[in-house]
Design a protein around this motif. Sequence first.
Motif, PDB file in Angstrom:
ATOM      1  N   TRP A  36       4.170   1.162   8.032  1.00 52.52           N
ATOM      2  CA  TRP A  36       2.854   0.683   7.597  1.00 52.52           C
ATOM      3  C   TRP A  36       1.771   1.318   8.454  1.00 52.52           C
ATOM      4  CZ3 TRP A  36      -0.257  -3.105  10.379  1.00 52.52           C
ATOM      5  CH2 TRP A  36      -1.365  -3.561   9.646  1.00 52.52           C
ATOM      6  N   THR A  37       0.722   1.861   7.801  1.00 54.84           N
ATOM      7  CA  THR A  37      -0.386   2.479   8.536  1.00 54.84           C
ATOM      8  C   THR A  37      -1.699   1.737   8.358  1.00 54.84           C
ATOM      9  OG1 THR A  37      -0.838   4.015   6.710  1.00 54.84           O
ATOM     10  CG2 THR A  37       0.654   4.774   8.468  1.00 54.84           C
ATOM     11  N   GLY A  38      -1.764   0.831   7.359  1.00 53.90           N
ATOM     12  CA  GLY A  38      -2.992   0.060   7.208  1.00 53.90           C
ATOM     13  C   GLY A  38      -3.086  -0.659   5.886  1.00 53.90           C
ATOM     14  N   THR A  39      -3.932  -1.700   5.879  1.00 59.47           N
ATOM     15  CA  THR A  39      -4.263  -2.447   4.665  1.00 59.47           C
ATOM     16  C   THR A  39      -5.777  -2.553   4.623  1.00 59.47           C
ATOM     17  OG1 THR A  39      -2.186  -3.675   4.700  1.00 59.47           O
ATOM     18  CG2 THR A  39      -3.994  -4.648   3.448  1.00 59.47           C
ATOM     19  N   HIS A  46     -14.058  -5.771   2.903  1.00 58.52           N
ATOM     20  CA  HIS A  46     -14.151  -6.397   4.214  1.00 58.52           C
ATOM     21  C   HIS A  46     -12.874  -6.304   5.053  1.00 58.52           C
ATOM     22  CE1 HIS A  46     -11.983  -9.533   2.060  1.00 58.52           C
ATOM     23  NE2 HIS A  46     -11.679 -10.059   3.228  1.00 58.52           N
ATOM     24  N   LEU A  47     -11.741  -6.011   4.451  1.00 57.41           N
ATOM     25  CA  LEU A  47     -10.466  -6.041   5.161  1.00 57.41           C
ATOM     26  C   LEU A  47     -10.071  -4.640   5.628  1.00 57.41           C
ATOM     27  CD1 LEU A  47      -7.947  -7.772   5.913  1.00 57.41           C
ATOM     28  CD2 LEU A  47      -6.995  -7.058   3.717  1.00 57.41           C
ATOM     29  N   HIS A  48      -9.824  -4.524   6.920  1.00 55.46           N
ATOM     30  CA  HIS A  48      -9.369  -3.253   7.508  1.00 55.46           C
ATOM     31  C   HIS A  48      -8.397  -3.580   8.628  1.00 55.46           C
ATOM     32  CE1 HIS A  48     -12.282  -0.974   5.224  1.00 55.46           C
ATOM     33  NE2 HIS A  48     -13.179  -1.890   5.552  1.00 55.46           N
ATOM     34  N   GLU A  49      -7.114  -3.660   8.287  1.00 55.98           N
ATOM     35  CA  GLU A  49      -6.092  -3.945   9.286  1.00 55.98           C
ATOM     36  C   GLU A  49      -5.214  -2.727   9.477  1.00 55.98           C
ATOM     37  OE1 GLU A  49      -4.008  -7.433   7.969  1.00 55.98           O
ATOM     38  OE2 GLU A  49      -5.599  -8.756   8.671  1.00 55.98           O
ATOM     39  N   THR A  50      -4.858  -2.477  10.720  1.00 60.92           N
ATOM     40  CA  THR A  50      -3.986  -1.355  11.072  1.00 60.92           C
ATOM     41  C   THR A  50      -2.999  -1.849  12.133  1.00 60.92           C
ATOM     42  OG1 THR A  50      -5.397  -0.617  12.883  1.00 60.92           O
ATOM     43  CG2 THR A  50      -5.862   0.315  10.685  1.00 60.92           C
ATOM     44  N   PRO A  51      -1.994  -1.048  12.445  1.00 60.92           N
ATOM     45  CA  PRO A  51      -1.106  -1.440  13.546  1.00 60.92           C
ATOM     46  C   PRO A  51      -1.867  -1.643  14.862  1.00 60.92           C
ATOM     47  CG  PRO A  51      -0.067   0.266  12.240  1.00 60.92           C
ATOM     48  CD  PRO A  51      -1.479   0.124  11.728  1.00 60.92           C
ATOM     49  N   ALA A  52      -2.891  -0.839  15.106  1.00 61.84           N
ATOM     50  CA  ALA A  52      -3.670  -0.988  16.333  1.00 61.84           C
ATOM     51  C   ALA A  52      -4.475  -2.289  16.337  1.00 61.84           C
ATOM     52  CB  ALA A  52      -4.602   0.209  16.520  1.00 61.84           C
ATOM     53  N   ASN A 124       4.566  12.594   1.825  1.00 62.09           N
ATOM     54  CA  ASN A 124       5.224  11.609   2.689  1.00 62.09           C
ATOM     55  C   ASN A 124       4.400  10.347   2.893  1.00 62.09           C
ATOM     56  OD1 ASN A 124       3.223  12.706   4.295  1.00 62.09           O
ATOM     57  ND2 ASN A 124       4.468  12.765   6.140  1.00 62.09           N
ATOM     58  N   LYS A 125       3.440  10.101   2.012  1.00 63.55           N
ATOM     59  CA  LYS A 125       2.615   8.910   2.125  1.00 63.55           C
ATOM     60  C   LYS A 125       2.758   8.071   0.861  1.00 63.55           C
ATOM     61  CE  LYS A 125      -0.460  10.932   5.411  1.00 63.55           C
ATOM     62  NZ  LYS A 125      -1.785  11.105   5.901  1.00 63.55           N
ATOM     63  N   LEU A 126       2.759   6.764   1.041  1.00 61.43           N
ATOM     64  CA  LEU A 126       2.947   5.830  -0.055  1.00 61.43           C
ATOM     65  C   LEU A 126       1.821   4.810  -0.029  1.00 61.43           C
ATOM     66  CD1 LEU A 126       6.067   4.337  -1.438  1.00 61.43           C
ATOM     67  CD2 LEU A 126       4.662   2.698  -0.263  1.00 61.43           C
ATOM     68  N   SER A 127       1.378   4.410  -1.205  1.00 64.62           N
ATOM     69  CA  SER A 127       0.369   3.349  -1.280  1.00 64.62           C
ATOM     70  C   SER A 127       0.833   2.295  -2.278  1.00 64.62           C
ATOM     71  CB  SER A 127      -0.991   3.903  -1.706  1.00 64.62           C
ATOM     72  OG  SER A 127      -0.947   4.380  -3.034  1.00 64.62           O
ATOM     73  N   ILE A 128       0.473   1.048  -1.982  1.00 66.15           N
ATOM     74  CA  ILE A 128       0.687  -0.061  -2.903  1.00 66.15           C
ATOM     75  C   ILE A 128      -0.653  -0.769  -3.035  1.00 66.15           C
ATOM     76  CG2 ILE A 128       1.958  -2.178  -3.425  1.00 66.15           C
ATOM     77  CD1 ILE A 128       4.163  -1.225  -1.520  1.00 66.15           C
ATOM     78  N   ASP A 129      -1.237  -0.714  -4.237  1.00 66.28           N
ATOM     79  CA  ASP A 129      -2.544  -1.323  -4.501  1.00 66.28           C
ATOM     80  C   ASP A 129      -2.360  -2.453  -5.496  1.00 66.28           C
ATOM     81  OD1 ASP A 129      -4.239   0.493  -2.933  1.00 66.28           O
ATOM     82  OD2 ASP A 129      -3.509   1.994  -4.349  1.00 66.28           O
ATOM     83  N   ASP A 130      -2.943  -3.613  -5.204  1.00 64.29           N
ATOM     84  CA  ASP A 130      -2.627  -4.828  -5.959  1.00 64.29           C
ATOM     85  C   ASP A 130      -3.138  -4.871  -7.399  1.00 64.29           C
ATOM     86  OD1 ASP A 130      -5.311  -5.506  -5.660  1.00 64.29           O
ATOM     87  OD2 ASP A 130      -4.924  -7.209  -4.357  1.00 64.29           O
ATOM     88  N   ASP A 134     -11.757  -5.623  -6.643  1.00 67.64           N
ATOM     89  CA  ASP A 134     -11.970  -6.114  -5.280  1.00 67.64           C
ATOM     90  C   ASP A 134     -10.637  -6.465  -4.625  1.00 67.64           C
ATOM     91  OD1 ASP A 134     -14.722  -5.811  -5.098  1.00 67.64           O
ATOM     92  OD2 ASP A 134     -15.092  -7.756  -6.037  1.00 67.64           O
ATOM     93  N   GLY A 135      -9.602  -5.762  -5.008  1.00 64.89           N
ATOM     94  CA  GLY A 135      -8.270  -6.017  -4.466  1.00 64.89           C
ATOM     95  C   GLY A 135      -8.045  -5.298  -3.151  1.00 64.89           C
ATOM     96  N   ILE A 136      -6.815  -5.370  -2.689  1.00 69.00           N
ATOM     97  CA  ILE A 136      -6.469  -4.712  -1.432  1.00 69.00           C
ATOM     98  C   ILE A 136      -5.315  -3.745  -1.672  1.00 69.00           C
ATOM     99  CG2 ILE A 136      -7.297  -6.593   0.012  1.00 69.00           C
ATOM    100  CD1 ILE A 136      -4.408  -7.444   0.436  1.00 69.00           C
ATOM    101  N   GLY A 137      -5.184  -2.817  -0.758  1.00 73.67           N
ATOM    102  CA  GLY A 137      -4.107  -1.844  -0.823  1.00 73.67           C
ATOM    103  C   GLY A 137      -3.555  -1.581   0.555  1.00 73.67           C
ATOM    104  N   SER A 138      -2.280  -1.248   0.598  1.00 70.58           N
ATOM    105  CA  SER A 138      -1.619  -0.918   1.857  1.00 70.58           C
ATOM    106  C   SER A 138      -1.096   0.503   1.779  1.00 70.58           C
ATOM    107  CB  SER A 138      -0.464  -1.879   2.129  1.00 70.58           C
ATOM    108  OG  SER A 138      -0.930  -3.188   2.334  1.00 70.58           O
ATOM    109  N   GLU A 139      -1.094   1.158   2.936  1.00 69.12           N
ATOM    110  CA  GLU A 139      -0.631   2.543   3.018  1.00 69.12           C
ATOM    111  C   GLU A 139       0.512   2.637   4.012  1.00 69.12           C
ATOM    112  OE1 GLU A 139      -4.157   4.726   3.938  1.00 69.12           O
ATOM    113  OE2 GLU A 139      -4.902   4.588   1.882  1.00 69.12           O
ATOM    114  N   PHE A 140       1.405   3.596   3.743  1.00 74.81           N
ATOM    115  CA  PHE A 140       2.602   3.780   4.552  1.00 74.81           C
ATOM    116  C   PHE A 140       2.871   5.285   4.719  1.00 74.81           C
ATOM    117  CE2 PHE A 140       2.863  -0.003   2.013  1.00 74.81           C
ATOM    118  CZ  PHE A 140       3.396  -0.968   2.836  1.00 74.81           C
TER     119      PHE A 140
END
Length: 144
Positions: A36-39, A46-52, A124-130, A134-140
């Motif tokens: 996981w690299t971020g959501t 408004h949402l910006h989450e990362t491993p850091a 080599n990158k994957l995304s899952i978008d809901d 105004d939804g959210i998506g995660s990247e890997f």
Amino acid sequence: MRKFITILITAITFISCGAESENKAQNSDFVGKWKWTGTHGGFADHLHETPASTETTLQLNLMKNYTFTILKDAKEVMIGKYELTMIKSIYTGEMEKYITCAMSNNPDGRYFVTNGIIKIYDENKLSIDDNNYDGIGSEFERIE
């Protein structure tokens, strides 16, 4: 008469199997280990989450037998089954692959988007978008 009934039952079986598999998608592109690299996203982006920012490492493992595991800080915290189907994307208007991970009701188990349009980009990158406005998506990124 018996021959006719046998042929009719065989035909119905093939038709029903074909209709079911028509909406299912193959998983071969997605099988592997994904870091996981971020959501990002949400209402007004408004949402910006990362491993850091979360001080957490997360990994999504998608297996060929349509099972998945989620690892949090290298410890397995979730296991289940997933399904890939084809649905109409709100982003492109086209039919795209949609992943649905069967998750428990454990609120601590929801670390990133696990139900949504799934795509591979940049090899080599994957995304899952809901698939919601105004939804959210995660990247890997692919590990293996």
